[in-house]
Write a protein that holds these residues in place. Structure first.
Motif, PDB file in Angstrom:
ATOM      1  N   ARG A 176     -10.096   4.252   6.051  1.00  0.00           N
ATOM      2  CA  ARG A 176     -10.152   3.291   5.044  1.00  0.00           C
ATOM      3  C   ARG A 176     -10.216   3.811   3.687  1.00  0.00           C
ATOM      4  N   MET A 217      -8.971  -6.799   6.796  1.00  0.00           N
ATOM      5  CA  MET A 217      -8.060  -6.213   5.656  1.00  0.00           C
ATOM      6  C   MET A 217      -7.207  -6.816   5.064  1.00  0.00           C
ATOM      7  N   ASN A 229       0.900  -1.184   0.086  1.00  0.00           N
ATOM      8  CA  ASN A 229      -0.182  -0.021  -0.039  1.00  0.00           C
ATOM      9  C   ASN A 229       0.773   1.045  -0.126  1.00  0.00           C
ATOM     10  N   TYR A 279     -19.726 -10.164   8.940  1.00  0.00           N
ATOM     11  CA  TYR A 279     -18.551  -9.318   8.615  1.00  0.00           C
ATOM     12  C   TYR A 279     -18.972  -7.896   8.353  1.00  0.00           C
ATOM     13  N   ASN A 296     -14.130  -0.627  -2.061  1.00  0.00           N
ATOM     14  CA  ASN A 296     -13.399  -0.895  -0.554  1.00  0.00           C
ATOM     15  C   ASN A 296     -14.596  -1.687   0.399  1.00  0.00           C
ATOM     16  N   ASN A 297     -14.584  -3.090   0.563  1.00  0.00           N
ATOM     17  CA  ASN A 297     -15.667  -3.582   1.437  1.00  0.00           C
ATOM     18  C   ASN A 297     -15.631  -3.035   2.714  1.00  0.00           C
ATOM     19  N   LEU A 298     -14.409  -2.498   3.501  1.00  0.00           N
ATOM     20  CA  LEU A 298     -14.460  -2.157   4.919  1.00  0.00           C
ATOM     21  C   LEU A 298     -14.980  -0.655   5.051  1.00  0.00           C
ATOM     22  N   ALA A 346      -7.634   2.787   0.658  1.00  0.00           N
ATOM     23  CA  ALA A 346      -8.115   2.283  -0.812  1.00  0.00           C
ATOM     24  C   ALA A 346      -7.347   3.310  -1.832  1.00  0.00           C
ATOM     25  N   ILE A 364      -6.831   3.035  12.000  1.00  0.00           N
ATOM     26  CA  ILE A 364      -6.260   3.989  11.456  1.00  0.00           C
ATOM     27  C   ILE A 364      -6.723   5.402  11.940  1.00  0.00           C
ATOM     28  N   CYS A 401      -9.289  -5.871   0.800  1.00  0.00           N
ATOM     29  CA  CYS A 401      -8.647  -4.717   1.290  1.00  0.00           C
ATOM     30  C   CYS A 401      -7.255  -4.720   1.923  1.00  0.00           C
ATOM     31  N   ASN A 435     -17.889 -10.245  -4.769  1.00  0.00           N
ATOM     32  CA  ASN A 435     -18.614 -10.323  -3.651  1.00  0.00           C
ATOM     33  C   ASN A 435     -20.107 -11.141  -3.887  1.00  0.00           C
ATOM     34  N   ASP A 444     -10.939 -10.007   2.145  1.00  0.00           N
ATOM     35  CA  ASP A 444     -11.873  -8.979   1.864  1.00  0.00           C
ATOM     36  C   ASP A 444     -11.612  -8.076   0.913  1.00  0.00           C
ATOM     37  N   ASN A 469     -17.576  -4.794  10.854  1.00  0.00           N
ATOM     38  CA  ASN A 469     -16.853  -3.777  10.303  1.00  0.00           C
ATOM     39  C   ASN A 469     -17.788  -2.310  10.097  1.00  0.00           C
ATOM     40  N   LYS A 495     -17.241   0.430   2.844  1.00  0.00           N
ATOM     41  CA  LYS A 495     -18.809   0.287   2.297  1.00  0.00           C
ATOM     42  C   LYS A 495     -19.356  -0.139   3.877  1.00  0.00           C
TER      43      LYS A 495
END
Lengths: 388, 388
Positions: B309, A177, A45, A379, B293-295, B313, A113, A220, A294, A218, A383, B297
């Motif tokens: 997040r 993540m 990242n 999930y 980005n599922n997290l 992303a 974060i 991420c 998904n 996931d 989250n 979302k």
């Protein structure tokens, strides 16, 4: 087990008060030598947490004497102040451990974060952890780095060289993540084999490429992923490179499988094997595309062998294939043959936690395995409520 | 409204018995001329449904006299037999409509992948639909193409040219598998403006590029996406290209917004605007990464302004940016400034269905808007039970 399975290492895991719930949140791993060789792999990242930026610098020196890890806060997206905090963490550990240099102390953080760490709790925590360092502390260290992990993760492998036993052990945390390059996780591996830094680095990169880089819970990618491998040389054994690399790979594969097995909210572990691809890159690209779909992840959760969603995921890739020659098996039942209806989908039994999807591209001889999870209401719940 | 808002078109929507619940499942749209110009845009998924393969061929001729659309089955991954069924559908419609050629009849299907259509119901359905064709049939046609859509979607725009009014109208279905290139959807647009095929094609591609191609409900790309634009010339108006193209874009944007507003299980519509990007491609890449980005979302679903997040992303893209110069606003509160903590996140009010995320890359002057949805337990439920 864990990071103290190998000789020459001590570790501790304590509650420093970083987590609001008062749980264990600080781990310390110390390499007592005689060697201090080390290798590291970090998130790809481009938004990297302060401890990643710090530890990348440390690892360039090729030597690590200690690692400070904390849960309860990722120290990511925290600006110059966050980096100063990581620096202060290493400096403080160097003082507490005596005779260590901050430039050889790696730091890793995990949690939310965008929040600064409570340094008034973290720094005293290092002092407390130092007093508890033990050759049996690996388990406690593994516990202290958990976030939403429900269990702590450790693994061990090893061998003998000229009659002298050597060991590779490790600990990991994961849960959310989790996606290639690397998954969100902190991993510390230790070995008492006597291995030089370049060989450590090669072995670690080779191992992560086919293990941690091929789990995708996931889709991420984290800002904090860190995998460290420290070598003490304390066993006196100098194993052949291939044998050592295989042990490192075994431990990484074991830990990676544990990460998938404990991913946030998951009810299924999905083993996606792409076979007969024109290249390994193609196989990995297709595997990841399937892993991130998904709709398919929901279908697996519902124990629905919905192979059409596998094909639509394959169709979004640039891999070499002919749509009319694609075959898909779910739990070994070839429900899709030549891009169309195959065996009876009612033959597929998806009751068990592990689900195997095989995608045959009929385009070559290469293959790859990607591990993923299903997508569940748990999930979503976990989250959507994580930071509140 | 819908496909019969423009002069020169008739349409019908009926229940042919393709859907097991007996609901409307077959639509017919006929261009009565005098012109039969047409353009089409199709899924970029490499696994294409039989009706997509067929209609792509039809559109190469630049003329379409009728479109047969069905819900209740996608006719995707159905092999040679599936293609024969699509061909038979066009042939039968040509006979029923008299004086038409199968080579000018487009076909579109939506529903489950991997099942053959019940042709014994579909073919008689075409006969029934033909008897019900009407200048007021647009609404019924829009209803007949719904799958998991909760409402049918139509839109209209238009103008005047030399005192003669002209119209662009359309219908769409969406709901799931909505992702760029294109979203999963069937869309038919009609116009009574007198426009040649090349200009139709240019206007349609320009419109879809910034509308349907920029909605991303769940990151999943369909095998069946089809957008058709038919021109009858019946108004006698010949609008200037720019004016016409803008009307097409308006209708596409309206329908695209409706698709996002009715996406499966969604509780929030997320407008992601990427600003100050080095290029439009960068802006789109970053917007899509955030959208998928599922997290994030999940966080939006939980009304949690989790900007970390968003940054993680952005960090996975290849776009030009400096992590320390990224700014993020959620509902206009700049919660992230210079890659770190910005304004107080408690100032963000996320109670309403529409959530606006602004990502400022500080790298240039280009921008793009991507529309997405949150990830909910309802989405999981709907898609784990869809085919069972």
């Amino acid at each position: 087990m864990s990071v103290t399975a190998a000789k020459g290492f001590t570790a501790a895991g304590i509650a420093a008060g970083i987590k609001e719930n008062g749980g264990p949140d600080l781990a310390l791993v110390v390499n007592d030598g005689p060697r201090r060789a080390a290798a590291g792999v970090f998130t790809s990242n481009r938004v990297k947490a302060a401890p990643v930026l710090w530890s990348e610098q440390v690892l360039k020196g090729g030597a690590v004497t200690a690692v400070v890890l904390n849960s309860g806060g990722a120290n990511a997206c925290t600006g110059p102040r966050g980096f100063q905090d990581t620096h202060a963490t290493a400096e403080h550990a160097a003082v507490v451990l005596e005779g260590h240099s901050a430039g050889e102390i790696a730091v890793a953080s995990t949690g939310l974060i965008g929040l600064l760490l409570p340094m008034d709790k973290l720094l005293p925590g290092i002092e407390k952890a130092a007093t508890e360092l033990s050759e049996h502390g690996g388990e406690k260290a593994a516990i202290a780095i958990k976030t939403t992990d429900t269990v702590h993760k450790t693994a061990v492998a090893g061998g003998e060289s000229d009659g002298v036993a050597w060991t590779v052990g490790g600990m990991a945390k994961g849960a959310g993540m989790l996606a290639p390059g690397l998954a969100t996780m902190l991993v510390v591996l230790t070995t008492d084999a006597d291995i030089e830094t370049p060989a450590l680095d090669t072995a670690l990169r080779a191992a992560t490429r086919t293990t941690f880089d091929r789990v995708d819970s996931d889709g991420c990618m984290s800002t904090n992923d860190t995998v460290l491998l420290l070598a003490s040389g304390a066993s006196g054994a100098t194993p052949a490179y291939d044998e050592f690399a295989e042990a490192v790979r075994t431990v990484c594969a074991d830990l990676a499988r544990q990460l998938i097995g404990d991913a946030e909210g998951a009810s299924k572990d999905i083993r996606i094997e792409v076979v007969n691809a024109a290249s390994e890159d193609d196989a990995v690209e297709v595997g990841r595309s399937i892993a991130r779909n998904n709709l398919l992840k929901c279908a697996v959760h519902g124990e629905d062998p919905n192979w059409g969603r596998v094909l639509s995921a394959i169709g979004t890739t640039a891999a070499a294939f002919d749509p009319d020659r694609l075959n898909v098996a779910i739990n070994d039942v070839w429900v899709c043959r030549n891009g169309s209806v195959g065996e009876d989908r009612d033959l597929v039994d998806m009751r068990y936690r592990e689900v195997r999807i095989t995608a045959d591209l009929s385009a070559g001889t290469e293959s790859a395995v990607i591990w993923a999870n299903d997508l569940t209401a748990d999930y979503v719940h976990e989250n959507s409520a994580y930071s509140s």
